[in-house]
Design an enzyme around this catalytic site. Structure first.
Site, PDB file in Angstrom:
ATOM      1  N   HIS A   1     -23.191  14.995   3.238  1.00 10.28           N
ATOM      2  CA  HIS A   1     -23.139  15.436   1.795  1.00 10.28           C
ATOM      3  C   HIS A   1     -22.028  16.601   1.773  1.00 10.28           C
ATOM      4  CE1 HIS A   1     -24.232  16.673  -2.295  1.00 10.28           C
ATOM      5  NE2 HIS A   1     -24.171  17.926  -1.841  1.00 10.28           N
TER       6      HIS A   1
ATOM      7  N   ALA B   1      -5.594 -10.347   5.946  1.00  7.56           N
ATOM      8  CA  ALA B   1      -5.113 -10.105   7.230  1.00  7.56           C
ATOM      9  C   ALA B   1      -6.341  -9.996   8.472  1.00  7.56           C
ATOM     10  CB  ALA B   1      -4.409  -8.682   6.872  1.00  7.56           C
TER      11      ALA B   1
ATOM     12  N   VAL C   1       1.048 -19.967 -19.037  1.00  8.84           N
ATOM     13  CA  VAL C   1       2.776 -19.918 -19.156  1.00  8.84           C
ATOM     14  C   VAL C   1       3.351 -21.095 -19.138  1.00  8.84           C
ATOM     15  CG1 VAL C   1       4.673 -19.080 -18.045  1.00  8.84           C
ATOM     16  CG2 VAL C   1       2.702 -17.642 -18.000  1.00  8.84           C
TER      17      VAL C   1
ATOM     18  N   GLY D   1      -0.198 -14.025 -13.503  1.00 12.31           N
ATOM     19  CA  GLY D   1      -1.503 -14.003 -12.544  1.00 12.31           C
ATOM     20  C   GLY D   1      -2.170 -12.545 -12.628  1.00 12.31           C
TER      21      GLY D   1
ATOM     22  N   LYS E   1       0.732  -1.209   0.094  1.00  9.16           N
ATOM     23  CA  LYS E   1      -0.109  -0.064   0.015  1.00  9.16           C
ATOM     24  C   LYS E   1       0.952   1.330  -0.189  1.00  9.16           C
ATOM     25  CE  LYS E   1      -2.525  -2.559  -0.523  1.00  9.16           C
ATOM     26  NZ  LYS E   1      -2.601  -4.139  -0.591  1.00  9.16           N
TER      27      LYS E   1
ATOM     28  N   ASP F   1      -3.896 -17.388   7.486  1.00 11.43           N
ATOM     29  CA  ASP F   1      -3.691 -18.050   6.178  1.00 11.43           C
ATOM     30  C   ASP F   1      -3.424 -19.457   6.157  1.00 11.43           C
ATOM     31  OD1 ASP F   1      -3.576 -15.401   5.086  1.00 11.43           O
ATOM     32  OD2 ASP F   1      -1.852 -15.444   4.285  1.00 11.43           O
TER      33      ASP F   1
ATOM     34  N   ILE G   1      -2.544  -9.608  -6.296  1.00  9.57           N
ATOM     35  CA  ILE G   1      -1.080  -9.131  -6.291  1.00  9.57           C
ATOM     36  C   ILE G   1      -0.866  -8.929  -7.690  1.00  9.57           C
ATOM     37  CG2 ILE G   1       1.069 -10.070  -5.853  1.00  9.57           C
ATOM     38  CD1 ILE G   1       0.171 -11.513  -3.626  1.00  9.57           C
TER      39      ILE G   1
HETATM   40  P1  FAD Z   1       1.726 -14.134   8.396  1.00 11.94           P
HETATM   41  O1  FAD Z   1       1.340 -12.664   8.249  1.00 11.94           O
HETATM   42  O2  FAD Z   1       2.123 -14.842   6.987  1.00 11.94           O
HETATM   43  O3  FAD Z   1       2.627 -14.443   9.259  1.00 11.94           O
HETATM   44  C1  FAD Z   1       2.992 -15.718  10.076  1.00 11.94           C
HETATM   45  C2  FAD Z   1       4.291 -15.460  10.706  1.00 11.94           C
HETATM   46  O4  FAD Z   1       4.635 -16.578  11.454  1.00 11.94           O
HETATM   47  C3  FAD Z   1       5.275 -15.210   9.830  1.00 11.94           C
HETATM   48  O5  FAD Z   1       5.957 -14.137  10.406  1.00 11.94           O
HETATM   49  C4  FAD Z   1       6.269 -16.429   9.760  1.00 11.94           C
HETATM   50  O6  FAD Z   1       7.696 -15.895   9.651  1.00 11.94           O
HETATM   51  C5  FAD Z   1       5.907 -16.915  11.415  1.00 11.94           C
HETATM   52  N1  FAD Z   1       6.257 -18.224  11.444  1.00 11.94           N
HETATM   53  C6  FAD Z   1       5.913 -19.399  10.700  1.00 11.94           C
HETATM   54  N2  FAD Z   1       6.152 -20.518  11.019  1.00 11.94           N
HETATM   55  C7  FAD Z   1       7.014 -20.283  12.092  1.00 11.94           C
HETATM   56  C8  FAD Z   1       7.715 -21.079  13.073  1.00 11.94           C
HETATM   57  N3  FAD Z   1       7.670 -22.452  13.080  1.00 11.94           N
HETATM   58  N4  FAD Z   1       8.231 -20.447  14.165  1.00 11.94           N
HETATM   59  C9  FAD Z   1       8.316 -19.163  14.427  1.00 11.94           C
HETATM   60  N5  FAD Z   1       7.737 -18.175  13.447  1.00 11.94           N
HETATM   61  C10 FAD Z   1       7.129 -19.004  12.537  1.00 11.94           C
HETATM   62  N6  FAD Z   1      -4.154  -8.967   3.036  1.00 11.94           N
HETATM   63  C11 FAD Z   1      -5.013  -8.099   3.267  1.00 11.94           C
HETATM   64  O7  FAD Z   1      -6.149  -8.209   4.163  1.00 11.94           O
HETATM   65  N7  FAD Z   1      -5.173  -6.815   2.694  1.00 11.94           N
HETATM   66  C12 FAD Z   1      -4.066  -6.455   1.745  1.00 11.94           C
HETATM   67  O8  FAD Z   1      -4.102  -5.249   1.284  1.00 11.94           O
HETATM   68  C13 FAD Z   1      -3.184  -7.428   1.680  1.00 11.94           C
HETATM   69  N8  FAD Z   1      -2.019  -7.183   1.184  1.00 11.94           N
HETATM   70  C14 FAD Z   1      -1.115  -8.052   0.605  1.00 11.94           C
HETATM   71  C15 FAD Z   1       0.035  -7.700  -0.356  1.00 11.94           C
HETATM   72  C16 FAD Z   1       0.797  -8.769  -0.626  1.00 11.94           C
HETATM   73  C17 FAD Z   1       1.899  -8.398  -1.235  1.00 11.94           C
HETATM   74  C18 FAD Z   1       0.979 -10.127   0.123  1.00 11.94           C
HETATM   75  C19 FAD Z   1       1.864 -10.847  -0.208  1.00 11.94           C
HETATM   76  C20 FAD Z   1      -0.141 -10.292   1.094  1.00 11.94           C
HETATM   77  C21 FAD Z   1      -1.305  -9.308   1.219  1.00 11.94           C
HETATM   78  N9  FAD Z   1      -2.307  -9.718   2.069  1.00 11.94           N
HETATM   79  C22 FAD Z   1      -3.251  -8.785   2.210  1.00 11.94           C
HETATM   80  C23 FAD Z   1      -2.583 -10.963   2.683  1.00 11.94           C
HETATM   81  C24 FAD Z   1      -1.896 -11.055   4.273  1.00 11.94           C
HETATM   82  O9  FAD Z   1      -0.667 -10.284   4.046  1.00 11.94           O
HETATM   83  C25 FAD Z   1      -2.158 -12.226   4.846  1.00 11.94           C
HETATM   84  O10 FAD Z   1      -3.543 -12.491   4.729  1.00 11.94           O
HETATM   85  C26 FAD Z   1      -1.779 -12.035   6.415  1.00 11.94           C
HETATM   86  O11 FAD Z   1      -0.458 -11.540   6.249  1.00 11.94           O
HETATM   87  C27 FAD Z   1      -1.912 -13.554   7.032  1.00 11.94           C
HETATM   88  O12 FAD Z   1      -1.668 -13.538   8.366  1.00 11.94           O
HETATM   89  P2  FAD Z   1      -1.181 -14.539   9.056  1.00 11.94           P
HETATM   90  O13 FAD Z   1      -1.036 -14.122  10.450  1.00 11.94           O
HETATM   91  O14 FAD Z   1      -1.921 -15.816   8.996  1.00 11.94           O
HETATM   92  O15 FAD Z   1       0.216 -15.085   8.541  1.00 11.94           O
HETATM   93  P1  NAD Z   2      -4.879 -14.988  -6.585  1.00 15.48           P
HETATM   94  O1  NAD Z   2      -5.312 -16.320  -6.107  1.00 15.48           O
HETATM   95  O2  NAD Z   2      -5.731 -13.801  -6.086  1.00 15.48           O
HETATM   96  O3  NAD Z   2      -4.407 -14.872  -8.034  1.00 15.48           O
HETATM   97  C1  NAD Z   2      -3.552 -15.709  -8.650  1.00 15.48           C
HETATM   98  C2  NAD Z   2      -3.907 -15.685 -10.308  1.00 15.48           C
HETATM   99  O4  NAD Z   2      -2.813 -16.521 -10.802  1.00 15.48           O
HETATM  100  C3  NAD Z   2      -5.139 -16.561 -10.511  1.00 15.48           C
HETATM  101  O5  NAD Z   2      -6.131 -15.680 -11.086  1.00 15.48           O
HETATM  102  C4  NAD Z   2      -4.768 -17.808 -11.244  1.00 15.48           C
HETATM  103  O6  NAD Z   2      -5.950 -18.013 -12.079  1.00 15.48           O
HETATM  104  C5  NAD Z   2      -3.669 -17.215 -11.863  1.00 15.48           C
HETATM  105  N1  NAD Z   2      -2.648 -18.226 -12.107  1.00 15.48           N
HETATM  106  C6  NAD Z   2      -2.251 -19.373 -11.466  1.00 15.48           C
HETATM  107  N2  NAD Z   2      -1.462 -20.206 -12.224  1.00 15.48           N
HETATM  108  C7  NAD Z   2      -1.203 -19.481 -13.265  1.00 15.48           C
HETATM  109  C8  NAD Z   2      -0.301 -19.781 -14.338  1.00 15.48           C
HETATM  110  N3  NAD Z   2       0.348 -20.966 -14.320  1.00 15.48           N
HETATM  111  N4  NAD Z   2      -0.419 -18.934 -15.523  1.00 15.48           N
HETATM  112  C9  NAD Z   2      -1.186 -17.720 -15.410  1.00 15.48           C
HETATM  113  N5  NAD Z   2      -1.801 -17.395 -14.395  1.00 15.48           N
HETATM  114  C10 NAD Z   2      -1.939 -18.370 -13.145  1.00 15.48           C
HETATM  115  O7  NAD Z   2      -3.329 -14.877  -5.815  1.00 15.48           O
HETATM  116  P2  NAD Z   2      -2.219 -13.892  -5.592  1.00 15.48           P
HETATM  117  O8  NAD Z   2      -2.730 -12.604  -6.398  1.00 15.48           O
HETATM  118  O9  NAD Z   2      -1.022 -14.344  -5.563  1.00 15.48           O
HETATM  119  O10 NAD Z   2      -2.433 -13.445  -4.002  1.00 15.48           O
HETATM  120  C11 NAD Z   2      -2.327 -14.420  -2.875  1.00 15.48           C
HETATM  121  C12 NAD Z   2      -3.075 -13.955  -1.614  1.00 15.48           C
HETATM  122  O11 NAD Z   2      -2.838 -12.992  -1.084  1.00 15.48           O
HETATM  123  C13 NAD Z   2      -4.567 -13.683  -2.174  1.00 15.48           C
HETATM  124  O12 NAD Z   2      -5.449 -15.107  -1.867  1.00 15.48           O
HETATM  125  C14 NAD Z   2      -5.066 -12.534  -1.427  1.00 15.48           C
HETATM  126  O13 NAD Z   2      -6.278 -12.900  -0.574  1.00 15.48           O
HETATM  127  C15 NAD Z   2      -4.019 -12.147  -0.829  1.00 15.48           C
HETATM  128  N6  NAD Z   2      -3.709 -10.821  -0.805  1.00 15.48           N
HETATM  129  C16 NAD Z   2      -4.561  -9.723  -0.920  1.00 15.48           C
HETATM  130  C17 NAD Z   2      -4.635  -8.739  -0.970  1.00 15.48           C
HETATM  131  C18 NAD Z   2      -5.802  -7.691  -0.570  1.00 15.48           C
HETATM  132  O14 NAD Z   2      -6.418  -7.993   0.151  1.00 15.48           O
HETATM  133  N7  NAD Z   2      -5.892  -6.556  -1.084  1.00 15.48           N
HETATM  134  C19 NAD Z   2      -3.408  -7.993  -1.634  1.00 15.48           C
HETATM  135  C20 NAD Z   2      -2.549  -8.961  -2.033  1.00 15.48           C
HETATM  136  C21 NAD Z   2      -2.689 -10.248  -1.623  1.00 15.48           C
END
Ligand code: FAD
Ligand code: NAD
Length: 479
Positions: free
Chosen positions: A451, A327, A245, A188, A58, A319, A192
């Site tokens: 408004h 999140a 791909v 994809g 963000k 997750d 993301i």
């Molecule tokens: P995580 O945030 O993955 O945290 C898990 C933690 O556990 C990590 O720090 C990991 O290192 C630790 N861990 C794992 N195993 C062990 C172990 N054995 N010992 C100690 N530590 C361990 N979601 C949204 O809702 N809004 C968004 O805008 C959004 N944007 C995103 C953008 C990107 C680029 C990505 C990749 C994800 C985004 N997400 C978004 C998804 C969001 O980040 C995840 O859904 C969220 O972080 C999951 O939370 P979690 O606590 O389950 O796991």
């Molecule tokens: P996604 O599941 O949203 O999208 C993955 C896309 O890749 C799908 O449309 C799928 O059909 C495509 N795909 C898969 N294999 C392919 C291939 N071989 N060739 C071409 N296309 C292919 O997954 P993401 O965008 O990687 O995000 C992962 C997770 O992170 C999501 O589940 C999302 O909930 C979370 N996330 C959330 C936010 C947010 O809330 N704004 C932002 C980023 C990530």
């Protein structure tokens, strides 16, 4: 450090840290173990969300949006800027500063709430014992009354696009380019792919998005998906659907990506390739074989509706368990489990988990899409209101998109709200509240909105369910 805790949480992402903080607030002696190291190599609480997910993405989305606004849209509102430039290292440095501040914030919240934050690896053994291997120092075993697993997820990989961290990157790598690549490929067109494709596209990259499915954003309401695809294409994202791909070849000049579509074999050449094909649960090394935890065939920890695993007093959230990888969904699960351990009986309402794609315009929704309601056979009525008819959107020069409210025809209860438009993420929060309180479209229509606000578009869409919208001509004429 004590060897006995009421609650041990493994993972300090939004699911784990929320579980730990709420447990401690409820008087439970709580430890939270996390192994993540930040970009500076120091222990970093906050998980994917803070380190490589929601917050850094963000920060770049906001920065790149401001850049594009200044470059292309300021002139439309009478502001002339002589030259607008990009300083990518500074943009990345600011993003990192935001991240490190938030990480410190979690450490502060742990301290302030009395959570014992432990930095290192946690491993669940039998009988609710947890092995803790710190980044520095000796391994110890702690005994827990209750264990909450919150290990999160990691990017999924596919064989044709092996991540090398340089030319071919996952979402984490795409947050750290040191300059604007001339050509970016994204595999994809999911959340993301669209968010990070938008970031680099706004900053000047030519972006090609290859999506295997024929359908764009299948989880989104069809009207919203159709309108947003057109808008993103107009913005310059070259989104190619039905593109599977098949291989990549990296050389000094870039990455050649091969794919097949309805016309046969195709190739593109890009400087950077971002692989965004989903995420998978991360449970590597998390359990001893006799810990009693079962995974499903996709690697998710099996839990019931209350996030209990099949081992007594062991829970899993976020997750790493079924449901959307978001999140806020993980945070709600973490809080619910903590409160249940303390003897309360809350539940997570999975029917009202909001989703947002932080493009511009944003896409946000809660509840059922029109195609889902139609498929279920329920009778429904749709109300819509375009931002083009909103005074505030006009004043802000930000008029793309619409709000769509779907209500049950018999009960008038709202079953879904879908927003494409400016600040859709904020508007959908109001829809979540309405649905949590079982509001009808009429209830919303009878509610007063300030408004001029963008939220008025939500009010008008609710009014239009009954054909009562004031600021547009209603298609349905109702009394
Ligand atoms: P995580 O945030 O993955 O945290 C898990 C933690 O556990 C990590 O720090 C990991 O290192 C630790 N861990 C794992 N195993 C062990 C172990 N054995 N010992 C100690 N530590 C361990 N979601 C949204 O809702 N809004 C968004 O805008 C959004 N944007 C995103 C953008 C990107 C680029 C990505 C990749 C994800 C985004 N997400 C978004 C998804 C969001 O980040 C995840 O859904 C969220 O972080 C999951 O939370 P979690 O606590 O389950 O796991
Ligand atoms: P996604 O599941 O949203 O999208 C993955 C896309 O890749 C799908 O449309 C799928 O059909 C495509 N795909 C898969 N294999 C392919 C291939 N071989 N060739 C071409 N296309 C292919 O997954 P993401 O965008 O990687 O995000 C992962 C997770 O992170 C999501 O589940 C999302 O909930 C979370 N996330 C959330 C936010 C947010 O809330 N704004 C932002 C980023 C990530």
């Amino acid at each position: 450090m004590s060897d006995n805790f009421d609650v041990v949480v493994i993972g300090a992402g939004p699911a784990g840290y929320a579980a730990a903080i709420r447990s401690a607030q409820l008087g439970l002696n709580t430890a939270c173990i996390d192994k993540s190291l930040g970009k500076d190599g120091k222990p970093a609480f906050g998980g994917t969300c803070l380190n490589w997910g929601c917050i850094p993405s963000k920060a770049l989305l906001d920065a790149s949006h401001k850049y594009l606004d200044a470059k292309e849209h300021f002139a439309e509102i009478g502001i002339t800027v002589k030259s607008v430039g990009i300083d990518v290292p500074k943009m990345i440095e600011r993003k990192d500063k935001v991240v490190s501040g938030m990480i410190k914030g979690i450490a502060g919240l742990f301290k302030g709430n009395g959570v014992t934050g432990l930095t290192g690896v946690g491993r669940l053994l039998a009988n609710r014992q947890v092995e803790f291997t710190p980044h520095e120092g000796d391994r110890t075993i702690v005994q827990a009354e209750h264990v909450i697993l919150a290990p999160g997820s990691v990017p999924a990989e596919i064989p044709p696009t092996p991540i090398d961290g340089d030319r071919i990157v996952d979402s984490t790598g795409a947050l750290d380019f040191t300059e604007v690549p001339k050509r970016v490929g994204v595999i994809g067109a999911g959340v993301i792919g669209l968010e990070l494709g938008s970031v680099w596209g706004r900053l000047g990259s030519e972006v090609v998005v290859l999506e295997a499915l024929e359908e764009f954003l299948p989880m989104v309401d069809e009207r919203i998906a159709r309108d947003s695809l057109k808008i993103f294409k107009d913005q310059g994202l070259d989104i190619r659907l039905g593109a599977l791909v098949t291989g990549t070849e990296v050389n000094k000049k870039g990455v050649t990506v091969s794919y097949t579509d309805s016309e046969g074999e195709q190739t593109i050449v890009v400087d950077k390739l971002i692989v965004a094909v989903g995420r998978k649960p991360y449970t590597e090394g998390l359990f001893a074989p006799d810990s009693g935890i079962d995974l499903d065939d996709q690697g998710f920890v099996i839990v019931d509706d209350l996030c209990a695993t099949n081992a007594a007093n062991i829970y899993a959230v976020g997750d790493a368990v079924r449901g959307p990888m978001l999140a806020h969904k993980g945070t709600e699960e973490g809080v619910m489990v903590a409160e249940r351990i303390a003897g309360f009986k809350p539940m997570v309402n999975y029917a009202t988990v909001p989703s947002v794609v932080y493009t511009h315009p944003e896409i946000a929704w809660v509840g059922k899409t029109e195609q889902e309601v139609k498929a279920s056979g329920e009778s429904y009525t749709v109300g819509q209101f375009p931002f083009a008819a909103s005074g505030r959107a006009q004043a802000a020069n930000d008029t793309q998109g619409l709000v769509k409210v779907i209500a049950d025809t018999q009960t008038d209860r709202i079953v879904g709200v879908h927003v494409l438009g400016p600040q859709a993420s904020e508007i959908v929060a109001q829809a979540v509240i309405a649905m949590e309180f079982d509001a009808s479209a009429e209830d919303l229509g009878l509610t007063m909105f300030a408004h001029p606000t963008l939220s008025e578009a939500f009010h008008e869409a609710a009014l239009s369910v009954a054909g009562h919208a004031i600021h547009m001509v209603n298609r349905k004429k109702r009394s």
